[in-house]
Structure formats: structure tokens, C-alpha cells
Design an enzyme around this catalytic site. Structure first.
Site, PDB file in Angstrom:
ATOM      1  N   LYS A 216      -2.804  -1.795   4.354  1.00 36.33           N
ATOM      2  CA  LYS A 216      -2.163  -3.118   4.343  1.00 36.33           C
ATOM      3  C   LYS A 216      -2.438  -3.925   5.612  1.00 36.33           C
ATOM      4  CE  LYS A 216       1.708  -0.810   3.119  1.00 36.33           C
ATOM      5  NZ  LYS A 216       1.312   0.300   2.255  1.00 36.33           N
TER       6      LYS A 216
ATOM      7  N   VAL B 180       0.052  -3.245  -2.728  1.00 40.87           N
ATOM      8  CA  VAL B 180       1.415  -3.508  -3.213  1.00 40.87           C
ATOM      9  C   VAL B 180       1.621  -2.722  -4.500  1.00 40.87           C
ATOM     10  CG1 VAL B 180       3.060  -5.244  -4.027  1.00 40.87           C
ATOM     11  CG2 VAL B 180       1.360  -5.853  -2.294  1.00 40.87           C
TER      12      VAL B 180
ATOM     13  N   LEU C 109       0.290   0.281  -9.485  1.00 39.53           N
ATOM     14  CA  LEU C 109       0.716  -0.743 -10.457  1.00 39.53           C
ATOM     15  C   LEU C 109      -0.157  -1.997 -10.330  1.00 39.53           C
ATOM     16  CD1 LEU C 109       4.606  -0.569 -10.052  1.00 39.53           C
ATOM     17  CD2 LEU C 109       3.218   0.406 -11.888  1.00 39.53           C
TER      18      LEU C 109
ATOM     19  N   GLY D 297       7.096  14.824   0.029  1.00 39.44           N
ATOM     20  CA  GLY D 297       5.905  13.998   0.306  1.00 39.44           C
ATOM     21  C   GLY D 297       6.051  12.559  -0.144  1.00 39.44           C
TER      22      GLY D 297
ATOM     23  N   ASP E 121       7.077  -1.393   6.213  1.00 38.77           N
ATOM     24  CA  ASP E 121       6.145  -1.195   5.100  1.00 38.77           C
ATOM     25  C   ASP E 121       6.445  -2.185   3.966  1.00 38.77           C
ATOM     26  OD1 ASP E 121       4.148   0.507   3.699  1.00 38.77           O
ATOM     27  OD2 ASP E 121       5.874   0.880   2.383  1.00 38.77           O
TER      28      ASP E 121
ATOM     29  N   LYS F  15       4.229  -5.500   2.422  1.00 38.27           N
ATOM     30  CA  LYS F  15       3.945  -5.723   0.998  1.00 38.27           C
ATOM     31  C   LYS F  15       4.423  -7.103   0.565  1.00 38.27           C
ATOM     32  CE  LYS F  15       4.080  -0.856  -0.264  1.00 38.27           C
ATOM     33  NZ  LYS F  15       4.951   0.236  -0.616  1.00 38.27           N
TER      34      LYS F  15
ATOM     35  N   GLY G 233       3.127   7.903  -4.098  1.00 35.79           N
ATOM     36  CA  GLY G 233       2.361   9.126  -4.267  1.00 35.79           C
ATOM     37  C   GLY G 233       0.865   8.893  -4.288  1.00 35.79           C
TER      38      GLY G 233
END
Ligand code: ADP
Ligand code: ASP
Ligand code: MG
Length: 821
Positions: free
Chosen positions: A580, A610, A614, A665, A679, A683, A798
Site C-alpha cells: 500500500k 484494499v 475482493l 496469523g 493500515d 486503505k 490471509g
């Protein structure tokens, strides 16, 4: 009778001579054969180098010894295999000629130069040795044969080292040669004589031409050129993977292909055989049963439009220009007369329609001479500044697309140049023959291999290539490599060749020009690698391996790598990344990235920055380009915080929830990176910028989960130990919310041009209340999606989904391509 020509590649050692003998005698028995031979492989090169070394006053003894060993070695081996081989006669022949050569070289050394007649005589020695070896084999086998000397038969004119045969006059001389098939005729290739009876050569690679001249002179039924490939391919099979063998070519097509560099056939070969309508078959000595390529008046039905791509190396381009050129009648003819008087052949000409300049290409070896001659011829015009100083560009190549059917097919030129632009190859000059049988471009020599490869891909192969370089092989990077490996069969089934050529971490860079074996232990190989990542290093690697579609995949979260994306695109790489940092750098850099992508025709893809896997960015871009306008955005953008807040709702303490998320994780290695809200802020900024909001990271209002200054400077373990200090406060907040029928969620929102990241208590009926366990959800309220928002929702954390998203972006770098033929 057939004429058979065997090139140096078919005459590399004793074994190959035996094979040539077998092929020749079989054909001879069936239809009578006249065999034209080149020198043993490498011998003409060695003879040329000996002349150069002697002329330069260098010590040539090592090379001489090597040559001696090579030719005697073949004779000795043949002697060991063949009863009745006249070894003594052959060794004597070799010894006599090598001793004469040595004397000639001493003379050259004294003179400091090798006069052309002497060079011609030396250069052709290999052919004479070759025919003597071959004749001795045939004699040992009891095959009646005769060696004829082209000096007596083939009359040629022009340069000593690049003569042109006079077929009509030579034909008369052949009348005393017995062609009834009772004797196998053997003739050294490459050699002829001028009118004065002096030995001349027909130009490098000229034995093909000798065979054609012989075929025309003795009215052969066919001329067979035996070499080391199965026939003529649509590109050099030794350069282009997947080159396709052509079944048939017309004389004109073959001429054009060879003229523009297909070495398999010397360009002068076609003249005599086309004129006498002699079919010519290109065959493979190493694979005699392959049908070969037939060159005749017949066109192929298989390949109707474009036939091939060839590459002509060692080219220099001249540009004669100046104010005095305009309207000056006869300028072009004066320029070309200078070249023709000097026997310099011109391979390509372009003239600007303003008549202001003429550009033409010649072989580099003639460049110096041509420049001096032109400067002499136009001294007056140059002095009076009617002409600008003559401009010469060196180290160029000509790449040509050839095919008879091109006349009837539209859009080929467009596709040709499109391919070149895809490979970011600059056209220095272009030419299309008015026959419309070829289109040529002059380009830098160092780009030629890549150009041929990408044009080939566009016209002949349905295969797309993606040449991947991965930086950062942590969890996402390693997962990506595993996915690329797993998908290989599927990709190949769809004609996609996705190869990983480089893997880098912060310390090392592993490169492999064959592609890195992902099944093997690439981690160990990387640990042993000696290179270090730099854009320049990758650029050099791409160039030397002529890779056409290079992609750098940045799977780090490193700001300094992100700051090099512009440089990467300018060096020809597409950039794909889940990092990012670039998109949340200054707005100026953000804009520069997009401009560079446009200008360099490279793709910059970051779908996974982002919502992990997805499809967020692509959808947003499509909406906004179609005229939609963002009103309001609200969403849960962090998989880790989605998990943590879900667990809080279920009754876990903050420290417990964070600990479990970390163990599974779901968090960054340092959970503070998630809990700080940074974070999510990044985004949100990326989304806002997609919606054309001109914001900087500082403009985002962030409510951190952690109180200001909390456990800021300690290590991760200490932080985790201190985290329970916040449990009570959070439990209370959760309980208060619950009392009001609400749950806590970590939400990013955009309203107008205000971006906020905060902990919000939302009613259980709120759509975001149901989003937990690592899920992401994004609700976009816009002009078009009103009052019901556009919602994207799904697992947003993940390595697996992120790597899959990166993989999808990588596949999007494949260039657009039409179907060929
Ligand atoms: P020989 O020694 O038999 O004359 P050459 O080395 O002169 O052989 O020519 C054969 C070589 O030509 C092949 O090995 C191949 O690399 C090269 N070549 C270049 N273009 C083509 C093409 N379009 N089709 C086939 N071969 C080609
Ligand atoms: N032996 C010569 C050369 O290498 C001619 C030929 O092989 O065609 O150029
Ligand atoms: Mg050849």
C-alpha cells in the site's frame, strides 16, 4: 540429376561426413547427384581470423595449430573407420596446402594487410579440403566420382570476396561435364573465378548460391540444400522458441526472407533457380526423413498470409540530409551511384516525402568506407552547407515480416508495429516494399531478438508469456509462488506461459534465465544467490534474455521498493503489488505513477491493496469511469480488526482476542500495525483517491484502538504483556454498547472529502454488525447506487486470498492480441 548442397553445419566431424556420404549415394543411385560442399564447420571462420590476425601482426600460431588439428583429425578418424581410405594422399594434400597457407600468412604479416585476391584464395581452402575428404570416402566405398573445380567452370564478376556468378556464360563451360549420372559429381562451394581466371569467393555463406548456379548450369531437376534444421521456419528456430516449420515458399518469399537475414539460405541462391524454374528443397542432414521446405512457384495453402520474420544484423544507417536536398534533381541517384561503384549493397532505403533527406542501410563492415566515399563525393555540397554532415548510426538491425499474402490482408502493418510497441522497441526507420511482400523496421541491434520474439508471438503463436520477478517472499509471496506452480498445467492449457525468472528478498536476488524451478528448493537457491535486487539488474537480465512481458511483483510492504515503481515502469516492467506504500505516498507521487503507466504503456495494478482478494479497486474504477460519483462510503477494511472486534462481541478480552488473532496469523507480525488503525487509514486513502479526492495520509482522521503512547517503544512480547491493561476499559465499552443493543466495529468512512477511521458502536441491525471473523465489507453510496448501496463483502484477510488477487492482477498484464494467420 539432382544438385545436393551440404553446409558446414552438416560437415562438423568424420561422423557427419559419413552421414553426408550415405545421403548423397542413396540419392545418386536413384537420380544421379552433383554434390556441392562447404568447408568443415568453423574452418572458413578460422581462415578469416588467421588473415585478420596475420594482417594485424598478431601471433596466429595457436589458431593455425587448432585448424591443423581439426582437419587432420577428421581425416584420421575417417581413416580409422574406412577400409581403402587414401589417407596418405589426403594428409599430403592437407599438409601441402597448410604449408602454403602458412607462407601466405607470413606474407600478409609482412605486408600488414591481406589483399582481396589473397584473402579469397585463403578463405576457400576449407572447401577444397572438404571435397577431397568426401571424394576419398566415396572412392573407398567404390562410388565412381569426380571433383570439378569451380575456378574452371563458374564465371563470376564483382568483388573478390563477394562475386556474382554469370549463369549464362558459366553454363556454356559446363558442357564438358558428364551429367548422365554415371559419376557422382563433387564441387567445392563458395568459389568461382573472375574473367582473368583468378579465384574469387561468392560471399560468406555462399555455397548455397554455388549449388543454385550449378543446378541452373546443368539443368538439374532439383536443388537440395541440406543443413542442420528441418527446413525454413517462420523465424530462426535457434532464436525463437516455438518457431513453425513452413512446408512451402514461393521463390519471392524465400528471396525476401533470406535477403532480410534468414541465414538458412544465402539470398543470392534464389535468382538462378527461380529463373530456371528449378524447385529447391531445404532438408535436414540430421533428420533426413523430415519432408523439408519446398521452394518453388507454388504457394503454401497452410500459411497463406505472413510467412516469416527475419533479422539482419550488423547494420549501419546513413542519413543524407540538408537544405540543398529539396528539389535537387538526381541527389538520390548520386548517393546510390557512390555505393554501387564501391560494390556496397544497400539493404533498405527510405526517403522523406519532403525530399529533404535520404536514409539507407548497409552492412556495418562497409560503413567506414561508405562514409569516406560519400564525404568525398559531396565535398562541395558539404562545404557550402547545402548538405548537413553525413549522419551514420551504428549497431542497428533490420527486422522484416515477409509473406506473399500480405497484399490481400489488411491491418498487418498495424499489428506489426503494435507488437513492437508492446515490446517497447523504437522504430528508427521503416520501409514497406511496394510489392507489399515485406515490411521492415530498423531498430537498435540489442533489441532485435526481443522484437523478433514478440512479433512471432503476435503473428504465429497463440502463446502469451508473462515473465515474473517477485520481490518479497514472505507469507503472501511464498503463497503466490505456490499458486503459480500449481496452476501451470491450466495456464499452459490456455496457452499462457507464466514463468518466474527472479525472486528477491531484502538481501538477495535469485535469477534464472530458464525460469526458476518452483517445485525445487528455491529458498535454498535464494539463500545461496550472489546477486542483489536493483531495477537496473533486472533490466539487464530482461534485455539479455529478450523477455517480452516482464512484470515486477512487489510483495513487500517496503516504502523504498514502492518508491521505485516509476523507475520500474520506465525500464519496461509492469508493476503488480499488494503493497500500500506507493498509493499512500504523496499525491504528487500517486499522480506520477499513473502518468508513467500511461506514458510507458505499462500496467500498474494493485487490486489487493484494499480488501485483499475482493474485487474492490477494479469495480470502483469501472463505476467512476462510467460517470458515477461517490457520496458516502462505509466499511470494515481490516481482516484482523474484523476478527478482533468479532471476538470482543463474543465476550473475549482485547488482549485475548488480539493474542488469538496473532496466533492464527490474522494480524501483522506486530499487532500494533493493525491496532494503530494505520493500515485501515491507508486503505481508506486509496479508495478516496480512486474517487478523485485529493487527500494525503495526514488528512485521514484516525482513532487508534490503543491510547496515544501506549506501549509504543517496547518489543512485541512486552507489548502483548502490557495489552491486558486495556482489557477492562474495552470490556466496559463492549458492555455499554451491548446495553444499547449495539456492537463495536472498527469502521472506515468517507463522507464528502472527510475520511475517518474509528471504533463505532453500531446497532445489531446495522449491516456491518454482521461482519466479523476476518470478513471485510464495503458499502458504497453513490449517484447510481442510491438508496441501496453497492456492497462488496467477503473474506478479507490471509495470504491465500491476497496471493490469488495478486495472481489475477499478474494475468491482467497479458497484452491484447489478435489471432494470427
Ligand atoms: P549451413 O552450414 O548448412 O549452410 P547455416 O548455419 O548457414 O547452415 O544455416 C542454417 C541456420 O540458419 C540454422 O541453424 C538456423 O539457426 C538459421 N536460420 C535463420 N533463420 C532461419 C529460418 N527462418 N529457418 C531456418 N533456419 C534459420
Ligand atoms: N564456407 C563458407 C562460409 O562459411 C561458405 C558456406 O559455408 O556457405 O561462409
Ligand atoms: Mg549456410
Amino acid at each position: 540429376m539432382k544438385v545436393l548442397k551440404f553446409g558446414g553445419s552438416s560437415l562438423a566431424d568424420a561422423q557427419r561426413y559419413m552421414r553426408v556420404t550415405e545421403i548423397s549415394t542413396t540419392i545418386h543411385q536413384a537420380s544421379g547427384a552433383a554434390v556441392v560442399l562447404s568447408a568443415p564447420k568453423g574452418v572458413t571462420n578460422a581462415l578469416g581470423a588467421l588473415c585478420d590476425q596475420a594482417a594485424a601482426g598478431e601471433d596466429y600460431s595457436a589458431l593455425f595449430a587448432e585448424l591443423d588439428k581439426k582437419v587432420n583429425g577428421i581425416a584420421e578418424e575417417l581413416n580409422a573407420q574406412l577400409d581403402g581410405f587414401e589417407f596418405a594422399r589426403i594428409s599430403d594434400f592437407i599438409a601441402t596446402h597448410l604449408s602454403a597457407l602458412n607462407k601466405q600468412l607470413q606474407g600478409i604479416a609482412l605486408l600488414g594487410c591481406s589483399p582481396d585476391p589473397v584473402t579469397a584464395s585463403i578463405m576457400s581452402l576449407g572447401e577444397y579440403i572438404s571435397v577431397n575428404l568426401f571424394s576419398a570416402i566415396l572412392t573407398a566405398q567404390g562410388v565412381n566420382n569426380i571433383v570439378i573445380d569451380p575456378v574452371k567452370y563458374v564465371l563470376a564478376e564483382g568483388d573478390y570476396l563477394d562475386s556474382i556468378a554469370d549463369v549464362a556464360l558459366s553454363k556454356a563451360r559446363f558442357s564438358d561435364v558428364n551429367t548422365d549420372g554415371s559419376q557422382l559429381i563433387i564441387m567445392p562451394g563458395f568459389v568461382a573465378a573472375n574473367e582473368a581466371g583468378e579465384k574469387v569467393t561468392l560471399g560468406r555463406n555462399g555455397s548455397d548460391y554455388s549449388a543454385a548456379v550449378l543446378a541452373a548450369c546443368i539443368d538439374a531437376e532439383c536443388c537440395e540444400i541440406w543443413t542442420d534444421v528441418d527446413g525454413v521456419y517462420n523465424a530462426d528456430p535457434n532464436q525463437v522458441e516455438g518457431a513453425v516449420l513452413l512446408d512451402k515458399l514461393t521463390y519471392q518469399e524465400a528471396m525476401e526472407l533470406s535477403y532480410f537475414g534468414a541465414k538458412v539460405l544465402h539470398p543470392k541462391t534464389i535468382g538462378p533457380i527461380a529463373q530456371h524454374h528449378i524447385p529447391c528443397l531445404i532438408k535436414n542432414t540430421l533428420n533426413p526423413s523430415a519432408p523439408g521446405t519446398l521452394i518453388s512457384n507454388e504457394a503454401s495453402t497452410q500459411w497463406t498470409s505472413v510467412k516469416g520474420i527475419s533479422q539482419l544484423d550488423n547494420i549501419a544507417m546513413f542519413n543524407v540530409a540538408g537544405p540543398g536536398m529539396k528539389g535537387m534533381v538526381g541527389m538520390a541517384s548520386r548517393v546510390f551511384e557512390v555505393m554501387s561503384n564501391a560494390h556496397i549493397s544497400i539493404s533498405l532505403i527510405t526517403q522523406s516525402s519532403s525530399e529533404y533527406s535520404i536514409s539507407f542501410c548497409i552492412s556495418s563492415k562497409d560503413a567506414q568506407r561508405a562514409q569516406t566515399l560519400l564525404e568525398d563525393a559531396f565535398a562541395l555540397e558539404l562545404q557550402n552547407q547545402l548538405l548537413d554532415p553525413i549522419e551514420v548510426r551504428h549497431d542497428l538491425a533490420i527486422v522484416t515480416l515477409v509473406g506473399d499474402g500480405m497484399r490481400h490482408t489488411k491491418g498487418l502493418a498495424a499489428r506489426f508495429f503494435n507488437a513492437l510497441s508492446q515490446a517497447r522497441v523504437n522504430n528508427i526507420a521503416i520501409a514497406q516494399g511496394s510489392s507489399e511482400r515485406s515490411i521492415s523496421t530498423v531498430i537498435e541491434a540489442k533489441r532485435a531478438k526481443k522484437a523478433v520474439k514478440v512479433i512471432h508471438q503476435n503473428f504465429f503463436s497463440d502463446r502469451h508469456t508473462i515473465d515474473i520477478f517477485l520481490i518479497g517472499c514472505g507469507v503472501v509471496g511464498a503463497e503466490l509462488l505456490a499458486q503459480i506452480e500449481k496452476q501451470q498445467p491450466t495456464l499452459l492449457g490456455r496457452n499462457i506461459q507464466a514463468r518466474v525468472y527472479g525472486i528477491a528478498n531484502s538481501r538477495k536476488l535469485l535469477l534464472n534465465s530458464q525460469g526458476i524451478d518452483l517445485v525445487g528448493d528455491w529458498k535454498a537457491e535464494l539463500a545461496d544467490a550472489q546477486d542483489q535486487f536493483s531495477v537496473e539488474r533486472l533490466h539487464d537480465f530482461v534485455n539479455s534474455n529478450a523477455l517480452v512481458n516482464p512484470v515486477i511483483v512487489d510483495c513487500t510492504s517496503n516504502a523504498s521498493i514502492a518508491s521505485q515503481y516509476v523507475d520500474m515502469m520506465e525500464n519496461g516492467f509492469h508493476v503488480v503489488t499488494p503493497n500500500k506504500k506507493a498509493n499512500t505516498d504523496t499525491l504528487a507521487y500517486y499522480k506520477k505513477l499513473r502518468n508513467t503507466a500511461l506514458q510507458t504503456n505499462r500496467q500498474y495494478l494493485y487490486e489487493t491493496t484494499v480488501g485483499a482478494g475482493l474485487p474492490v479497486i477494479d469495480n470502483l474504477q469501472k463505476l467512476f469511469i462510467a460517470g458515477d460519483v461517490l457520496h458516502r462510503f462505509e466499511g470494515i477494511l481490516s481482516g484482523s480488526l474484523s476478527y478482533v472486534f468479532g471476538k470482543l462481541e463474543e465476550g473475549m478480552s482485547l488482549s485475548e482476542a488480539t493474542g488469538t488473532a496473532k496466533e492464527n496469523g490474522f494480524t501483522e507480525p506486530d499487532p500494533r500495525d493493525d491496532l494503530s488503525g494505520m493500515d485501515v487509514a491507508r486503505k481508506l486513502l486509496i479508495m478516496a483517491r480512486e474517487a478523485d479526492l485529493e487527500l494525503e495520509l495526514d488528512d485521514i482522521e484516525i482513532e487508534s484502538v490503543l491510547p496515544k503512547g501506549f506501549a509504543e517503544d517496547c518489543d512485541i512480547a512486552t507489548f502483548m504483556e502490557q495489552l491486558p491493561q486495556l482489557d477492562a476499559e474495552f470490556s466496559e465499552r463492549v458492555a455499554n454498547a451491548k446495553a444499547e443493543g449495539k456492537v463495536l466495529r472498527y469502521i472506515g468512512s468517507i463522507e464528502g472529502n472527510k475520511c475517518k477511521v474509528m471504533i463505532k458502536a453500531v446497532p445489531v441491525s446495522h449491516p456491518l454488525a454482521a461482519v466479523k471473523d476476518g470478513e471485510n465489507a464495503l458499502a458504497i453510496h453513490s449517484d447510481y447506487y442510491n438508496p441501496i448501496p453497492y456492497v462488496i463483502r467477503g473474506y478479507g484477510a490471509g495470504a491465500t486470498v491476497t496471493a490469488a488477487g495478486v495472481f489475477a492482477d499478474i494475468l491482467r498484464t497479458m497484452p491484447w492480441k489478435q489471432n494470427a494467420h
